[in-house]
Design a protein around this motif. Structure first.
Motif, PDB file in Angstrom:
ATOM      1  N   MET A   2     -12.588  43.734 -15.894  1.00  0.00           N
ATOM      2  CA  MET A   2     -11.553  42.728 -16.145  1.00  0.00           C
ATOM      3  C   MET A   2     -10.227  43.163 -15.509  1.00  0.00           C
ATOM      4  N   VAL A   3      -9.529  42.201 -14.918  1.00  0.00           N
ATOM      5  CA  VAL A   3      -8.222  42.468 -14.321  1.00  0.00           C
ATOM      6  C   VAL A   3      -7.175  41.617 -15.039  1.00  0.00           C
ATOM      7  N   PRO A   4      -5.906  42.004 -14.990  1.00  0.00           N
ATOM      8  CA  PRO A   4      -4.858  41.223 -15.672  1.00  0.00           C
ATOM      9  C   PRO A   4      -4.682  39.833 -15.056  1.00  0.00           C
ATOM     10  N   GLU A   5      -4.269  38.898 -15.878  1.00  0.00           N
ATOM     11  CA  GLU A   5      -3.940  37.568 -15.380  1.00  0.00           C
ATOM     12  C   GLU A   5      -2.666  37.625 -14.536  1.00  0.00           C
ATOM     13  N   LYS A   6      -2.555  36.715 -13.596  1.00  0.00           N
ATOM     14  CA  LYS A   6      -1.324  36.526 -12.815  1.00  0.00           C
ATOM     15  C   LYS A   6      -0.915  35.070 -12.962  1.00  0.00           C
ATOM     16  N   ILE A   7       0.328  34.846 -13.368  1.00  0.00           N
ATOM     17  CA  ILE A   7       0.808  33.497 -13.658  1.00  0.00           C
ATOM     18  C   ILE A   7       1.922  33.126 -12.686  1.00  0.00           C
ATOM     19  N   TRP A   8       1.777  31.958 -12.056  1.00  0.00           N
ATOM     20  CA  TRP A   8       2.780  31.419 -11.144  1.00  0.00           C
ATOM     21  C   TRP A   8       3.301  30.115 -11.751  1.00  0.00           C
ATOM     22  N   LEU A   9       4.601  30.087 -12.016  1.00  0.00           N
ATOM     23  CA  LEU A   9       5.209  28.945 -12.698  1.00  0.00           C
ATOM     24  C   LEU A   9       6.200  28.238 -11.783  1.00  0.00           C
ATOM     25  N   THR A  10       6.046  26.921 -11.649  1.00  0.00           N
ATOM     26  CA  THR A  10       6.974  26.085 -10.880  1.00  0.00           C
ATOM     27  C   THR A  10       7.567  25.038 -11.820  1.00  0.00           C
ATOM     28  N   THR A  11       8.883  24.915 -11.846  1.00  0.00           N
ATOM     29  CA  THR A  11       9.541  23.951 -12.724  1.00  0.00           C
ATOM     30  C   THR A  11      10.585  23.155 -11.945  1.00  0.00           C
ATOM     31  N   LEU A  12      10.858  21.960 -12.406  1.00  0.00           N
ATOM     32  CA  LEU A  12      11.918  21.113 -11.858  1.00  0.00           C
ATOM     33  C   LEU A  12      12.538  20.349 -13.027  1.00  0.00           C
ATOM     34  N   PHE A  13      13.825  20.617 -13.313  1.00  0.00           N
ATOM     35  CA  PHE A  13      14.484  20.014 -14.457  1.00  0.00           C
ATOM     36  C   PHE A  13      15.837  19.433 -14.061  1.00  0.00           C
ATOM     37  N   TYR A  31       4.477  23.201 -13.578  1.00  0.00           N
ATOM     38  CA  TYR A  31       3.103  23.456 -13.167  1.00  0.00           C
ATOM     39  C   TYR A  31       2.882  24.964 -13.260  1.00  0.00           C
ATOM     40  N   ARG A  32       1.854  25.369 -13.969  1.00  0.00           N
ATOM     41  CA  ARG A  32       1.570  26.789 -14.181  1.00  0.00           C
ATOM     42  C   ARG A  32       0.156  27.093 -13.666  1.00  0.00           C
ATOM     43  N   LEU A  33       0.071  27.986 -12.696  1.00  0.00           N
ATOM     44  CA  LEU A  33      -1.221  28.421 -12.167  1.00  0.00           C
ATOM     45  C   LEU A  33      -1.529  29.799 -12.737  1.00  0.00           C
ATOM     46  N   ILE A  34      -2.681  29.926 -13.360  1.00  0.00           N
ATOM     47  CA  ILE A  34      -3.098  31.191 -13.967  1.00  0.00           C
ATOM     48  C   ILE A  34      -4.273  31.740 -13.157  1.00  0.00           C
ATOM     49  N   GLU A  35      -4.021  32.783 -12.400  1.00  0.00           N
ATOM     50  CA  GLU A  35      -5.084  33.408 -11.620  1.00  0.00           C
ATOM     51  C   GLU A  35      -5.819  34.441 -12.473  1.00  0.00           C
ATOM     52  N   ASP A  36      -7.146  34.515 -12.294  1.00  0.00           N
ATOM     53  CA  ASP A  36      -7.982  35.451 -13.057  1.00  0.00           C
ATOM     54  C   ASP A  36      -7.805  35.253 -14.558  1.00  0.00           C
ATOM     55  N   HIS A  37      -7.857  34.000 -14.981  1.00  0.00           N
ATOM     56  CA  HIS A  37      -7.676  33.666 -16.389  1.00  0.00           C
ATOM     57  C   HIS A  37      -8.699  34.395 -17.263  1.00  0.00           C
TER      58      HIS A  37
END
Length: 217
Positions: A2-13, A31-37
């Motif tokens: 198992m490897v740690p998750e990597k989270i990429w978050l994009t926001t527009l407010f 929009y949140r992309l979770i790699e290796d969930h």
């Protein structure tokens, strides 16, 4: 392994000041992309265990507000409110089908009330109320749905009884939190979707009160 998750978050407010600069309203999306969930995965020996199941995503809209009322010199009030609508997607490792991400509800609402009283001795408290719509969990032989019948309310308060002595109070589950859990158990291969049994349980959390003293010497 198992490897740690990597989270990429994009926001527009977008933000708008209201009530003569005493309030702020924000609206936007994310929009949140979770790699290796990390979720439950099949084990070679049978059953399931934690592991990486590939990429997952969540996306949605959020409306938030903060309002301050400070005109009275004897007390101040701050109100915060937040509402989130979101969707989530991940590929279930047991069925191969798309499903919502584990424990991610579609709707979340929160309200926080904070007041400070400038009396002979300072007093302040924070009341927060939150509500989440139904969320879902999946495993190799069942899927489970969890829902709250009422909002969750908690309170924290502090009162200065002396220059170096503080009394604090914490109250949890003021509305007697209860959660309904519905479980659908599979028969055989979960990818076939054949349900053999339905189960339902009610998890109760009664009011809890904690009082303490904090001294500075």
């Amino acid at each position: 392994s198992m490897v740690p998750e990597k989270i990429w978050l994009t926001t527009l407010f977008a933000e708008q000041r209201v009530l003569q600069e005493r309030g702020r309203v924000e609206v936007g999306g994310f929009y949140r992309l979770i790699e290796d969930h990390i979720d439950r995965i099949p084990k070679i020996s049978g059953g399931s265990g934690p592991g990486n199941i590939g990429d997952a995503s969540t996306y949605g809209l959020q409306l938030a507000g903060r309002f301050e009322f400070l005109e009275n010199p004897k007390f101040s009030t701050v109100i915060k409110a937040d509402f989130t609508w979101q969707q989530s997607e991940v590929t279930d490792p047991f069925t191969g089908l798309e499903r919502p991400v584990r424990n991610v509800p579609e709707r979340i609402a929160t309200l926080e009330l904070r007041q400070e009283f400038f009396l002979r001795r300072p007093l302040d408290y924070v009341l927060d109320v939150s509500w989440r719509s139904e969320s879902r969990l999946s495993d190799y032989n069942y899927r489970e749905f969890r829902s709250l019948s009422r909002p969750v309310a908690n309170l924290k308060a502090h009162f200065e009884v002396h220059d170096s002595l503080l009394v604090w109070l914490e109250a949890r589950a003021l509305l007697n939190r209860d959660q309904t859990r519905r479980r659908e158990k599979y028969s055989g291969d979960p990818s076939l979707g054949m349900i053999s049994r339905y189960e339902q349980s009610l998890v109760l959390e009664e009011r809890q009160f904690t009082v303490g003293l904090l001294g500075y010497f």
